[in-house]
Write a protein that holds these residues in place. Sequence first.
Motif, short mmCIF file in Angstrom:
data_model
loop_
_atom_site.label_atom_id
_atom_site.label_comp_id
_atom_site.label_asym_id
_atom_site.label_seq_id
_atom_site.Cartn_x
_atom_site.Cartn_y
_atom_site.Cartn_z
N ALA A 30 0.90 -1.23 -0.20
CA ALA A 30 0.00 0.01 -0.10
C ALA A 30 0.75 1.31 0.11
N TRP A 31 1.97 1.29 0.86
CA TRP A 31 2.86 2.24 0.74
C TRP A 31 3.46 2.83 -0.64
N TRP A 34 0.91 3.99 -2.91
CA TRP A 34 0.36 5.47 -2.69
C TRP A 34 1.42 6.36 -3.33
N VAL A 37 1.49 6.23 -7.28
CA VAL A 37 0.47 6.87 -7.62
C VAL A 37 0.34 8.38 -7.51
N ARG A 38 0.73 8.76 -6.50
CA ARG A 38 0.78 10.27 -6.09
C ARG A 38 1.95 11.00 -6.50
N SER A 47 9.83 5.41 -1.05
CA SER A 47 9.07 4.42 -1.31
C SER A 47 9.76 3.37 -0.54
#
Length: 264
Positions: A30-31, A34, A37-38, A47
């Motif tokens: 998920a990290w 995120w 994507v952002r 990351s």
Amino acid sequence: MSDTRERSRIAKAVLRFLPSAAVFVAGLVAWELWVNVRDVPAYLYPSPSDIGGELRDEGLSLAVDDLRWTMIEAVLGFLLGSGAAIFAAVVFVHAKFLERVLFPWAIVLQTVPIVAVAPLLTIWFGFTLTPKVLIAALICFFPVLVNTTKGLRSISTQAVELMSILSASKWSIFWRVRIPSSLPYVFAGLKVASSMSVIGAIVAEFTGADRGIGFVIIQASYRLDTRLMFAGIALSSAAGVLFFNVIGALERLALRWPDARLDR
């Protein structure tokens, strides 16, 4: 028969840790998603893959040169603080007057902010091993003291009466009744202290050091090198978890008295 039992034990251990591992992996995924994507800049919020790359490049150097030094400080502080706490707990149990006099000061000691004490110890003892060990010991002392004191008092009245009937000495009652009964409480405090000792050593390194994970994190923050900061945090967390599990393994070896186990 023994091989089957061993395989069953290993399978149970794997199943016990599988949910935690799954949550950890899901959090990393998920990290990673995120951040990508952002399109978050790596210097702002790296990351897991960026941190993994940093660990690949610098991990061995960090572990050998800095993490090793931090863990030496943490382990020495853990031994000093836990040993002092266990000794104080034994004294408190046998001398209630001393407990009434000294225990409030132990509480005061616990409430003093570590970040305020660390610079003072660095001024007094310099950039040596001593202030790091003392800070780690200070942060370990109170949880072990409270748990050990409670454990030494959690003895069975029937067991004490039986030992008295058998004309057992106070030393015999202490060794054969109090210690076995207190072990689950003692190890509960030791497991808390094991993780906190790493925190104490790192906090002490923030205030003045030329090596250690705390020194690495501070230097990386000056350069805005967030990947190195996260790498240091990851290594220190892994070391704290490992230390915790070492104490847990010692607990399983020590708790061989059925009556010394807490209901689980």
